[in-house]
Design a protein around this motif. Structure first.
Motif, PDB file in Angstrom:
ATOM      1  N   PHE A  17       0.849  -1.190   0.000  1.00  0.00           N
ATOM      2  CA  PHE A  17       0.000   0.000   0.000  1.00  0.00           C
ATOM      3  C   PHE A  17       0.877   1.228   0.000  1.00  0.00           C
ATOM      4  O   PHE A  17       2.082   1.138   0.210  1.00  0.00           O
ATOM      5  CB  PHE A  17      -0.923   0.018   1.230  1.00  0.00           C
ATOM      6  N   LEU A  19       0.109   5.129   1.775  1.00  0.00           N
ATOM      7  CA  LEU A  19      -0.867   5.948   2.487  1.00  0.00           C
ATOM      8  C   LEU A  19      -0.223   7.237   2.994  1.00  0.00           C
ATOM      9  O   LEU A  19       0.967   7.248   3.339  1.00  0.00           O
ATOM     10  CB  LEU A  19      -1.430   5.188   3.695  1.00  0.00           C
ATOM     11  N   ASP A 106      -6.052   5.732   6.205  1.00  0.00           N
ATOM     12  CA  ASP A 106      -6.640   4.827   5.210  1.00  0.00           C
ATOM     13  C   ASP A 106      -8.070   5.292   4.945  1.00  0.00           C
ATOM     14  O   ASP A 106      -9.035   4.630   5.295  1.00  0.00           O
ATOM     15  CB  ASP A 106      -6.597   3.399   5.765  1.00  0.00           C
ATOM     16  N   ARG A 110      -9.350   0.780   1.943  1.00  0.00           N
ATOM     17  CA  ARG A 110      -8.837  -0.339   1.137  1.00  0.00           C
ATOM     18  C   ARG A 110      -7.801  -1.177   1.886  1.00  0.00           C
ATOM     19  O   ARG A 110      -7.780  -2.394   1.748  1.00  0.00           O
ATOM     20  CB  ARG A 110      -8.236   0.168  -0.166  1.00  0.00           C
ATOM     21  N   VAL A 111      -6.949  -0.510   2.641  1.00  0.00           N
ATOM     22  CA  VAL A 111      -5.895  -1.246   3.345  1.00  0.00           C
ATOM     23  C   VAL A 111      -6.494  -2.093   4.459  1.00  0.00           C
ATOM     24  O   VAL A 111      -6.141  -3.270   4.616  1.00  0.00           O
ATOM     25  CB  VAL A 111      -4.801  -0.288   3.865  1.00  0.00           C
TER      26      VAL A 111
END
Length: 183
Positions: A17, A19, A106, A110-111
């Motif tokens: 990811f 972020l 986040d 999604r994470v």
């Protein structure tokens, strides 16, 4: 509502990811890991389970850093339904509590979904290859902090991961407030 995550899925690979963080930087998974592993902690600002142990989380993150284990916290809660978990309030908490580790936002969740985060706090401990080795509690605290001499489950597990690459086979799941999902 209290929630508890599932048991550790040993060897599960950490999803990547990128972020934004409260320190005005953005971080990818590989930016966060230490030479001996990484802890990803899903937390938030309003949860009494998190608030009861936030100083212990900061302490353990510092102690794990000395062992070559990286640490990052992620807030995935819906800030519209829970304004205390807004990015601005995340930055305030990070300053007030002395977070030296990234506190990541986040916003689209999604994470949290990719990781299967269930509650706050929810701890994911990975080895140097970013394979899951710990999915358990910080310690025996719940909505109130346990006594100071309580066993440090997360710290002890990640100390073992730092030395051997593998986590303990017996783990006690974390418990906390459920992730506040967007509608």
């Amino acid at each position: 509502m209290a929630a508890s995550p599932p048991v550790c899925d040993f060897g599960w690979q950490a999803p990547d990811f990128r972020l934004p963080a409260t320190d005005d930087h953005s971080y990818a998974l590989n930016d966060l890991k230490g030479e001996n592993g990484l802890v990803i902690a899903f937390i938030c600002n309003h949860c009494p389970y998190v608030l009861a142990v936030i100083d212990r989380i900061v302490r353990d993150a510092s102690d794990l850093s000395a062992l070559g284990v990286g640490f990052a916290a992620i807030c995935s809660n819906d800030a519209e339904s829970h304004p205390a978990d807004s990015f601005e309030n995340m930055a305030k908490m990070a300053r007030e509590k002395g977070f030296f580790f990234p506190y990541l936002h986040d916003e689209d969740q999604r994470v949290a979904r990719a990781y299967g985060a269930a509650c706050t706090p929810d701890f994911f401990g990975f080895n140097a290859d970013l394979e899951l080795q710990y999915r358990g509690r910080l310690d025996a605290s719940r909505a109130r902090a346990a006594p100071e001499d309580t066993r440090r489950d997360l710290y002890e597990a990640m100390k073992q991961v730092a030395k051997t690459g593998e986590g303990p086979r017996e783990q006690v799941p974390s418990m906390g407030c459920s992730i506040k999902w967007k509608e």
